[in-house]
Scaffold this motif. Sequence first.
Motif, mmCIF file in Angstrom:
data_model
loop_
_atom_site.group_PDB
_atom_site.id
_atom_site.type_symbol
_atom_site.label_atom_id
_atom_site.label_comp_id
_atom_site.label_asym_id
_atom_site.label_seq_id
_atom_site.Cartn_x
_atom_site.Cartn_y
_atom_site.Cartn_z
ATOM 1 N N SER A 1 7.311 8.119 -11.888
ATOM 2 C CA SER A 1 8.770 8.099 -11.990
ATOM 3 C C SER A 1 9.376 6.934 -11.213
ATOM 4 O O SER A 1 10.357 6.330 -11.655
ATOM 5 C CB SER A 1 9.360 9.423 -11.486
ATOM 6 O OG SER A 1 8.989 9.663 -10.145
ATOM 7 N N THR A 2 8.786 6.587 -10.054
ATOM 8 C CA THR A 2 9.335 5.478 -9.273
ATOM 9 C C THR A 2 9.105 4.139 -9.966
ATOM 10 O O THR A 2 9.955 3.259 -9.941
ATOM 11 C CB THR A 2 8.713 5.432 -7.864
ATOM 12 O OG1 THR A 2 7.308 5.684 -7.948
ATOM 13 C CG2 THR A 2 9.349 6.460 -6.956
ATOM 14 N N PHE A 3 7.957 3.975 -10.609
ATOM 15 C CA PHE A 3 7.677 2.730 -11.320
ATOM 16 C C PHE A 3 8.606 2.592 -12.523
ATOM 17 O O PHE A 3 9.156 1.525 -12.790
ATOM 18 C CB PHE A 3 6.220 2.686 -11.790
ATOM 19 C CG PHE A 3 5.820 1.355 -12.361
ATOM 20 C CD1 PHE A 3 5.166 0.415 -11.578
ATOM 21 C CD2 PHE A 3 6.098 1.024 -13.676
ATOM 22 C CE1 PHE A 3 4.808 -0.828 -12.093
ATOM 23 C CE2 PHE A 3 5.750 -0.206 -14.212
ATOM 24 C CZ PHE A 3 5.096 -1.135 -13.404
ATOM 25 N N ARG B 1 4.988 7.100 -3.495
ATOM 26 C CA ARG B 1 4.729 5.872 -2.738
ATOM 27 C C ARG B 1 3.888 4.870 -3.526
ATOM 28 O O ARG B 1 4.140 3.667 -3.488
ATOM 29 C CB ARG B 1 4.047 6.223 -1.418
ATOM 30 C CG ARG B 1 5.008 6.801 -0.391
ATOM 31 C CD ARG B 1 4.328 7.284 0.864
ATOM 32 N NE ARG B 1 5.309 7.579 1.910
ATOM 33 C CZ ARG B 1 5.076 8.312 2.976
ATOM 34 N NH1 ARG B 1 3.868 8.828 3.169
ATOM 35 N NH2 ARG B 1 6.027 8.525 3.882
ATOM 36 N N LEU B 2 2.894 5.365 -4.259
ATOM 37 C CA LEU B 2 2.051 4.472 -5.054
ATOM 38 C C LEU B 2 2.833 3.866 -6.216
ATOM 39 O O LEU B 2 2.644 2.695 -6.554
ATOM 40 C CB LEU B 2 0.830 5.224 -5.571
ATOM 41 C CG LEU B 2 -0.251 5.561 -4.540
ATOM 42 C CD1 LEU B 2 -1.366 6.377 -5.186
ATOM 43 C CD2 LEU B 2 -0.830 4.288 -3.920
ATOM 44 N N GLY B 3 3.701 4.649 -6.838
ATOM 45 C CA GLY B 3 4.524 4.103 -7.916
ATOM 46 C C GLY B 3 5.454 3.021 -7.420
ATOM 47 O O GLY B 3 5.627 1.979 -8.067
ATOM 48 N N LEU B 4 6.053 3.253 -6.253
ATOM 49 C CA LEU B 4 6.937 2.254 -5.659
ATOM 50 C C LEU B 4 6.154 1.008 -5.270
ATOM 51 O O LEU B 4 6.606 -0.125 -5.484
ATOM 52 C CB LEU B 4 7.624 2.859 -4.425
ATOM 53 C CG LEU B 4 8.614 1.958 -3.690
ATOM 54 C CD1 LEU B 4 9.753 1.555 -4.609
ATOM 55 C CD2 LEU B 4 9.169 2.693 -2.455
ATOM 56 N N ALA B 5 4.949 1.207 -4.741
ATOM 57 C CA ALA B 5 4.104 0.068 -4.358
ATOM 58 C C ALA B 5 3.713 -0.757 -5.579
ATOM 59 O O ALA B 5 3.756 -1.998 -5.546
ATOM 60 C CB ALA B 5 2.852 0.569 -3.636
ATOM 61 N N ALA B 6 3.350 -0.076 -6.664
ATOM 62 C CA ALA B 6 2.975 -0.785 -7.890
ATOM 63 C C ALA B 6 4.142 -1.595 -8.430
ATOM 64 O O ALA B 6 3.983 -2.736 -8.870
ATOM 65 C CB ALA B 6 2.498 0.221 -8.941
ATOM 66 N N ARG B 7 5.347 -1.021 -8.358
ATOM 67 C CA ARG B 7 6.540 -1.730 -8.809
ATOM 68 C C ARG B 7 6.757 -2.993 -7.983
ATOM 69 O O ARG B 7 7.069 -4.059 -8.505
ATOM 70 C CB ARG B 7 7.723 -0.782 -8.676
ATOM 71 C CG ARG B 7 9.046 -1.277 -9.215
ATOM 72 C CD ARG B 7 9.160 -1.072 -10.702
ATOM 73 N NE ARG B 7 8.907 -2.282 -11.446
ATOM 74 C CZ ARG B 7 8.796 -2.349 -12.766
ATOM 75 N NH1 ARG B 7 8.870 -1.257 -13.485
ATOM 76 N NH2 ARG B 7 8.572 -3.479 -13.373
ATOM 77 N N GLY C 1 5.557 3.296 3.193
ATOM 78 C CA GLY C 1 5.294 4.462 4.020
ATOM 79 C C GLY C 1 3.848 4.805 4.289
ATOM 80 O O GLY C 1 3.567 5.879 4.843
ATOM 81 N N PHE C 2 2.913 3.924 3.947
ATOM 82 C CA PHE C 2 1.498 4.201 4.244
ATOM 83 C C PHE C 2 1.208 3.827 5.691
ATOM 84 O O PHE C 2 1.678 2.798 6.181
ATOM 85 C CB PHE C 2 0.596 3.430 3.284
ATOM 86 C CG PHE C 2 0.687 3.914 1.868
ATOM 87 C CD1 PHE C 2 -0.040 5.010 1.429
ATOM 88 C CD2 PHE C 2 1.527 3.284 0.958
ATOM 89 C CE1 PHE C 2 0.063 5.465 0.122
ATOM 90 C CE2 PHE C 2 1.634 3.728 -0.354
ATOM 91 C CZ PHE C 2 0.904 4.827 -0.765
ATOM 92 N N ASN C 3 0.393 4.647 6.356
ATOM 93 C CA ASN C 3 0.180 4.435 7.786
ATOM 94 C C ASN C 3 -0.872 3.381 8.109
ATOM 95 O O ASN C 3 -0.836 2.766 9.164
ATOM 96 C CB ASN C 3 -0.167 5.752 8.484
ATOM 97 C CG ASN C 3 -1.302 6.499 7.789
ATOM 98 O OD1 ASN C 3 -1.934 5.965 6.881
ATOM 99 N ND2 ASN C 3 -1.551 7.715 8.220
#
Length: 294
Positions: free
Chosen positions: A173-175, A238-244, A261-263
């Motif tokens: 959904s974020t992507f 977080r992964l979708g946002l990162a991919a975007r 937000g990954f540590n």
Amino acid sequence: METKVLREITPLGEHDFMYVADRHKKDFNYPIHCHEMMELNFVENGTGARRVVGDSSEVIGDYDLALITGSDLEHVWEQHECKSEDIHEVTVQFFIHFEDEHTPFRTNPYKSIYKMMERAKRGLAFPMPAIMAVYHRLVKLSSIDDKFLMAQELFFILYELSKFDDAHELASSTFAKVEVNSDSRRVLKVKDYINSHINNELRLEQMADLVGMTSTAFSRYFKLRTGKTLSEYIVDIRLGLAARRLIDTADSVSEICWTCGFNTLSNFNRLFRKRKGCTPTEFREKYCKTKVIA
């Protein structure tokens, strides 16, 4: 990184409703693209090809059928390991004003189609029973001369497909930049909070307090409503946002890791490879290779 996805101009005229392309070919050679028209794409004899929709990448079998209604959602079918000499592809592009508040597609007779079109903003891949249910209608669609009958046939196909709740959504959904919807006010409140604080530490106890529930009760409630644990949902977002951001920015992988937000960088790389099938760097390079200036 100044690359753009090809913005395809469809052959539809001002008063046209739909366009059908039925073709046999030996390879997939069209670049990754997006377009305003909605698209239903069927592939036969394409075993080994790779379907890329947003940040989803799946190798297809002998039959594949996907519906895409997001106008900015990048997609492409790539050759990958497909060795077929006779790939059959039927592409239907059309436009339905199903977002309009007064559209008939929000009324009860079209309710299942409307729900499916909403889900397909992220891309929707159909299971084999659904494909077989509409196969004979799809492959004959281009042979219908009467435009009214052709349009009615498309609606019948969409209606039949809307009966299959097990069609799976493709892009995150974020992507896909799809707004979060939920039938639960509590879940919606939590999702909105997560989206607004995605680069912060997010804990189960914190989310439970937000909606006035105990951690145990909220954990069960969230899983029941979303089909995912809270931690699984946060990682997906977080992964979708990162991919975007890998595609849309020139930020380094480490910068994207922290802002999403990954540590740790190693944890980010591990989770990305597990969910996407490649490293963040490989994902970015793959999109760069298939993008063209439009």
